[in-house]
Write an enzyme that holds these catalytic residues in place. Structure first.
Site, PDB file in Angstrom:
ATOM      1  N   TRP B 332      57.527  11.736  78.634  1.00 33.05           N
ATOM      2  CA  TRP B 332      58.209  12.284  79.814  1.00 33.05           C
ATOM      3  C   TRP B 332      57.454  11.932  81.081  1.00 33.05           C
ATOM      4  O   TRP B 332      57.956  12.116  82.192  1.00 33.05           O
ATOM      5  CB  TRP B 332      58.423  13.796  79.692  1.00 33.05           C
ATOM      6  N   ASP B 333      56.216  11.434  80.915  1.00 32.13           N
ATOM      7  CA  ASP B 333      55.445  10.939  82.054  1.00 32.13           C
ATOM      8  C   ASP B 333      56.292  10.027  82.935  1.00 32.13           C
ATOM      9  O   ASP B 333      56.140  10.005  84.154  1.00 32.13           O
ATOM     10  CB  ASP B 333      54.221  10.158  81.563  1.00 32.13           C
ATOM     11  N   GLU B 474      50.209  22.007  76.422  1.00 35.27           N
ATOM     12  CA  GLU B 474      49.992  21.703  74.999  1.00 35.27           C
ATOM     13  C   GLU B 474      48.812  22.447  74.383  1.00 35.27           C
ATOM     14  O   GLU B 474      48.511  22.240  73.212  1.00 35.27           O
ATOM     15  CB  GLU B 474      49.825  20.187  74.840  1.00 35.27           C
ATOM     16  N   LYS B 586      46.520  23.959  79.552  1.00 31.76           N
ATOM     17  CA  LYS B 586      46.133  22.558  79.702  1.00 31.76           C
ATOM     18  C   LYS B 586      46.665  22.017  81.018  1.00 31.76           C
ATOM     19  O   LYS B 586      46.063  21.174  81.659  1.00 31.76           O
ATOM     20  CB  LYS B 586      46.679  21.752  78.528  1.00 31.76           C
ATOM     21  N   GLN B 587      47.843  22.500  81.415  1.00 28.35           N
ATOM     22  CA  GLN B 587      48.456  22.064  82.666  1.00 28.35           C
ATOM     23  C   GLN B 587      49.440  23.138  83.091  1.00 28.35           C
ATOM     24  O   GLN B 587      49.924  23.888  82.247  1.00 28.35           O
ATOM     25  CB  GLN B 587      49.172  20.737  82.473  1.00 28.35           C
TER      26      GLN B 587
END
Lengths: 731, 731
Positions: B332-333, B474, B586-587
């Protein structure tokens, strides 16, 4: 003796059976082996040259033998046309492997894409007299044209193992007179020096040049071909590694420079003589059964070609040095299946193979330690260091998103006793007291220590148990008290105690040294005796039937005969779990025990166990280790016809590719088992109290069997004419 | 504009940072990219040239971009000495990447092992104007000697991907005038034709030969060097694959023959012009912050160099075409992080990237089917076919006997909506109605169908749930009702229903075709509405705080500030399971939702969520996707200083290797995020109801920001002088 009985022949080349053929035409000299790939290459080939001990790291299988830069590569341009078997038309083809000398010959009559016809005969050998030297040549006869010949040959450092590259470039040399390459394995940093030279018969005018392409130094020779005249090109090649010498690159070049030009004739004679010596000690002659004769000699040739003559830090892998199967790893296949042949014919080689285990004791100690045990536990799969290298997780064969857990490296623990058994047999056969004192006893004591620490005391039964194991029959995993394993744990502990006693009486200094260095107290020796005495080993007192493991008889019984003819193993048909729930065996387990430790079975008990386990064994697609042992046991219960059926199945394992996997390499254990089936089975050779006896059980159609063995320093030739009866057909 | 702000420079070569440098000096033209490896090679290098779409099978990761035979290889022998940077002595070194044109230059002043000093300047580019053509040259000046020069260059078919070989040889050609090679990938059978030519300036006397070594055809040029005089050698190279033309081997040779000799000058001008056009549409100018200026241009350059100009069946992988990380797989980046830059500056490229998903719908349908769902589910990792290629089991990083299960391919399911979001954004920005009609709507409908089939009805709550998923964060796997995932499932279902309505009103034929071809009934559309309406999505009615997933607030709270300074990710410190039990992210997950779907958050709610989640995020060593988005959200809550800290972290991801893994390739998502942080964050560009607005939040020390974008066919340049205040230091 006709030459035909010394020759494996291929009359047509079938690209679909390419990998099988490559395995069959493997040849070598105990330092290296090369698969039967074509000099000029062929699409899809698995061309390999493996050198003993040259391992490097890989994913999944941890370490593997490394495919060396290829000494066989030779490219011919006939009037500008690149000779390859996948181009033009093959008018005639014949390939032979001479089992007497390991020479591989290939004759091709080739019509080029442009229509010119050339006769080519390739031949090659790796010298048994000087193991660093190999030579190949090709005799070229243009039948219907005169023209140019260009020959290109050198070294390609970019070779791979099934696409995986291990070598990094260090240096190279290319001159019109020679090529040399210096490379190193990526992880293990083993250096290889290779050098080669192209030459023509003296007097032939040729233009020589060198192509110094990076990592692919190449010599080029250009000359002319004259219609009807044969021209011979020779390539001489040398390998050294940093396992052999400090500077292998220099050593290879120096060795090459010291060889005559051309070298074939000068190298051939000592090479052939070395093989002749081997065969005089090893050969088995069978009259009345040409297939068996060739198969037996093929088996012995493959064992001899893989056997390290001058290196006691390597052993023979399950697939010898002949293919990617098991990545060159060493199993019990060596000690139990291959070793007896060497012990009784070439004991110095047997000593090398056993010394490999001695030198790798540190790895075995680490394995014991890692598992929480004492002493030394030999790895199920062994490579350069003796550490366990059985893959733990492998990709699922059918579904790439899944992985399969391999348990053998964790719990197939009988291997340690198999090493001891090999030592015991070797010592009994040779009387090699120095080996026993310096190496054998050390191994026995440390393995006994492992067994004593692995034994679990069961308060209820008052027995020592070995639980959660895999026995020789790998269709059943995570079982308790496998009879084979337990019996061999007991045997090892007993023999270790006996050995210390023997040393104390006969070699008190050695006994003292072991006592001191290993901290071996009388208390520990006593415990070994105690554990041995109380190991759980169940025999039905009425019938003498041995239960393969605890609860085996409760598993589901399957009528294997009703499933014939099969083309798959029972494990493939039922699945791994499904097979585990049945009584079907991958290979004889209790019968293997009866073979190795006959003293545990009386005549009746042997018969009972034979009758019970034989119909429950997957003889056709189970383990390739089974048939030869099954053949011997059939002889022991007087069933020659069954014996022959099992024997010939083993004998065909590679030549006829009966399991469909010969392309992965020679079945080394099967090859060794074939020798045992002939000598111990049909020949009936047995040893007892320092004496040997022969009680033949020859197959009816064999007219004569001759075999050789060495026992306690003396060599014997046993010549057994078969007294018949013969049918008119066979006469 | 000074040239320094268009240049990435390396003043010394550090072999320990070799892989990082190779990544930084990656250059390409949207057809291929080559890492910044040296022409002559260096020990331990990871030299790669990846061509878009050229994938082949591998173990574990299923498929990977294949390293092509290397166009960069050029070996110089200066008076007989092989020039290599690991030999002799480096007296001067400087390497630059010109971001305006992608030209890589390297200047080396070298003292050879024998003491001769030579000045060498290498330069290279892959033409943006003619994507099959590359050219490099080297200017050689012997400072203190005259002597011989030998140049060797050609093609090596034995290249590998981290030791794994993908190519099989088909044919080759080597003449004094050119070299060509024809190879094919082993499993996917993609053919590559490569051709090259060495040339000197006209008038230079040289001896040209060819070395036709198998799989390594090489041209050799010999000439003389005169002290103090500069001689230029050029290598022109061409690639074609069977993805481009039917006969790539022939095409490569023909193209090469059509190029002028030497080719540099003729190729340079159209190449530089093509880049100039890109930069006119894309450039971002920052005054007052040279580091940010170069980093932003570097990010845009890397995106442009990887962007397929003429191929709508490929997309940009997470590491562009610049390294082995993620094996070239697409995440999806692309749609969320990289695509906006293209959508708003080079919409034709955005269209190509989105079309890649359309052409791979069959793989997405298969993935849905395999999981027991309907419609199309895009794979978490995507390669040539759109089938799922996330590795399922990978070797444990520390213990080679263990494997780790990767779950993202199974349950990180928001990716399908991210594709839809990219389409929606593209359509809104461009008004590309044909794309929507032919491709975009198709994807929306099939993805909506997937979501409807994946939703689970919870009788108790009366909600539709998406359980056992991984959201963008994640660190937490196997969670239920991830807010981001559920909100996007709802968004997609709603937009799909809206789209059908839109088609019925504006493109009734298209509506009818979809209805018919997909069997889309009113009943199904109604169900989509129903599922959307009742999807479980929890917002605290008092505070507006969104729980990241069900039960998140019950996880252990950790004071991340107390752990600073760290040099490892929280996941490494606590372990995978340990981190899962905490609230550490993580984000940003909820904030990412607030960024993409701002309509779900009012001002207060945005602030509340920002304040809650920001201190719980592993900004330094978590996901490289986080910092740019965090920067934008900081702008939105008015925290410019925090915004800059996050922005500069993203901007340094590759240039300063802040995460230690830039050697694996460019962080493509971070590069795209950098553009968004500048334009949407600091620039404050927003779109609403077909109009755009700019609300700048410039960092205090920036003096001026200029950016460009294209909206509904019109191009805009936004020039934002910063009104200050500036401190005296910065003035």
């Amino acid at each position: 003796m006709t030459s035909a009985l010394w020759t494996v022949t291929e009359e047509t080349f079938n690209p679909k059976a390419q990998h099988h053929s490559e395995t069959i035409f493997t040849s070598g000299n105990g330092y290296l082996e090369s698969r039967g790939a074509f000099e000029e290459g062929y699409p899809g080939e698995r061309r390999t040259t493996f050198l003993h001990g040259v391992f490097d790291d890989i994913p999944i299988s941890f370490t593997e033998l490394v495919n060396a830069p290829d000494w066989l590569e030779l490219h011919l341009f006939l009037n500008g046309e690149f000779f390859r078997m996948d181009r033009g038309e093959i008018l005639h083809y014949r390939r032979t492997l001479d089992l007497r000398t390991g020479r591989v010959n290939r004759t091709v009559r080739w019509r080029s894409p442009q229509g010119r016809i050339t006769r080519l005969e390739f031949e090659r050998f790796a010298s048994l007299a000087d193991e660093h030297v190999m030579v190949l040549r090709v005799h070229i006869t243009p039948e219907d044209y005169s023209g140019t010949l260009e020959v290109r040959a050198g070294w390609n450092g970019d070779v791979d193992n099934l696409n995986y590259k291990h070598w990094e470039w260090l240096a190279q040399e290319a001159t019109p007179e020679m090529c040399a390459l210096h490379v190193r394995t990526q992880a293990t940093k083993i250096e290889l020096g290779a050098a080669s030279r192209l030459s023509l018969a003296s007097g032939v005018l040729a233009e020589k040049t060198a192509w110094d392409v990076h990592n692919h130094p190449t010599q080029v020779v250009k000359t002319t071909l004259e219609q009807g005249k044969t021209l011979t090109v020779e390539k001489t090649a040398v390998y050294f590694t940093s396992r052999d010498v400090k500077n292998p690159y220099q050593a290879a070049q120096e060795k090459l420079l010291g060889l005559p030009v051309p070298a074939w004739d000068a190298l051939w004679e000592p090479h052939a003589r070395a093989w002749e010596e081997d065969w005089q000690a090893c050969d088995v002659e069978i009259e009345g059964d040409d297939e068996a004769q060739i198969a037996v000699r093929f088996s012995l040739f493959q064992l001899l070609a893989a056997a390290p003559r001058h290196d006691e830090r390597v052993s023979i892998g399950a697939k010898t040095l002949s293919g990617y199967g098991y990545r060159g790893h060493v199993f019990w296949d060596t000690e139990i299946f291959m070793l007896p042949f060497f012990t009784y014919t070439r004991p110095q080689i047997a000593r090398n193979l056993l010394s490999y285990r001695y030198h790798n004791l540190e790895g075995a100690r680490k394995k014991a330690r890692d598992g929480g045990y004492q002493g030394a536990q030999f790895p199920w799969e062994s490579a350069a260091t003796g550490e366990e290298v059985t893959p733990t997780w492998v990709p699922h064969y059918a579904d790439r998103t899944k992985v399969i857990r391999i348990w053998t490296g964790d719990i197939e623990i009988h291997i340690s006793s198999m090493v001891c058994f090999g030592i015991w047999q070797y010592w009994k056969a040779t009387g090699d007291e120095p080996f026993l004192l310096e190496r054998g006893a050390q191994i026995f004591f440390e393995v006994a220590r492992f067994w004593a620490s692995r034994a679990e005391w069961n308060e209820t039964t008052g027995k020592y148990e070995f639980n959660d194991v895999i026995g020789p029959d790998e269709y059943h995993d995570h079982v308790d008290n496998n009879a084979f394993t337990n019996a061999f744990a007991r045997w090892t502990l007993e023999k270790a105690v006996w050995l210390m006693d023997y040393l104390r009486q006969n070699h008190p200094q050695a006994a003292e040294a072991y006592t001191k260095n290993l901290g071996l107290t009388d208390e520990e020796l006593h415990r070994w005796q105690e554990v041995a005495r109380r190991i759980d080993y169940a025999v039905d007192p009425q019938t003498g039937l041995v239960e393969q493991f605890k609860g085996y008889f409760q598993r589901r019984d399957v009528n294997l005969q009703a499933m014939e003819p099969r083309t798959e193993s029972v494990q493939v048909i039922f699945g791994i779990e499904g097979t585990n729930e049945t009584q079907v065996l991958k290979q004889p387990d209790v019968l293997m025990l009866a073979y190795l430790l006959p003293e545990l079975f009386d005549k009746k008990s042997l018969q009972v166990n034979y009758d019970y386990y034989t119909p429950r064994t997957d003889h056709t697609y189970g383990s390739s280790l089974g048939p030869s042992i099954q053949a011997i046991m059939a002889c022991r219960v007087g069933k020659q016809e069954d014996a022959y059926e099992h024997f010939i199945r083993a004998a065909r394992a590679d030549l006829r590719d009966v399991r469909g996997n010969a392309g992965d390499g020679i079945h080394g254990a099967s090859a060794g088992g074939v020798w045992q089936a002939v000598v111990f089975g049909f020949g009936g050779l047995q040893f007892h109290n320092g004496k040997w006896t022969v009680t033949p059980h020859l197959p009816h159609h064999w007219k004569r069997l001759v075999f050789r063995f060495t026992y306690r320093g003396k060599s014997y030739v046993i010549d057994l004419p078969n007294k018949g009866p013969f049918s008119s057909e066979e006469a």
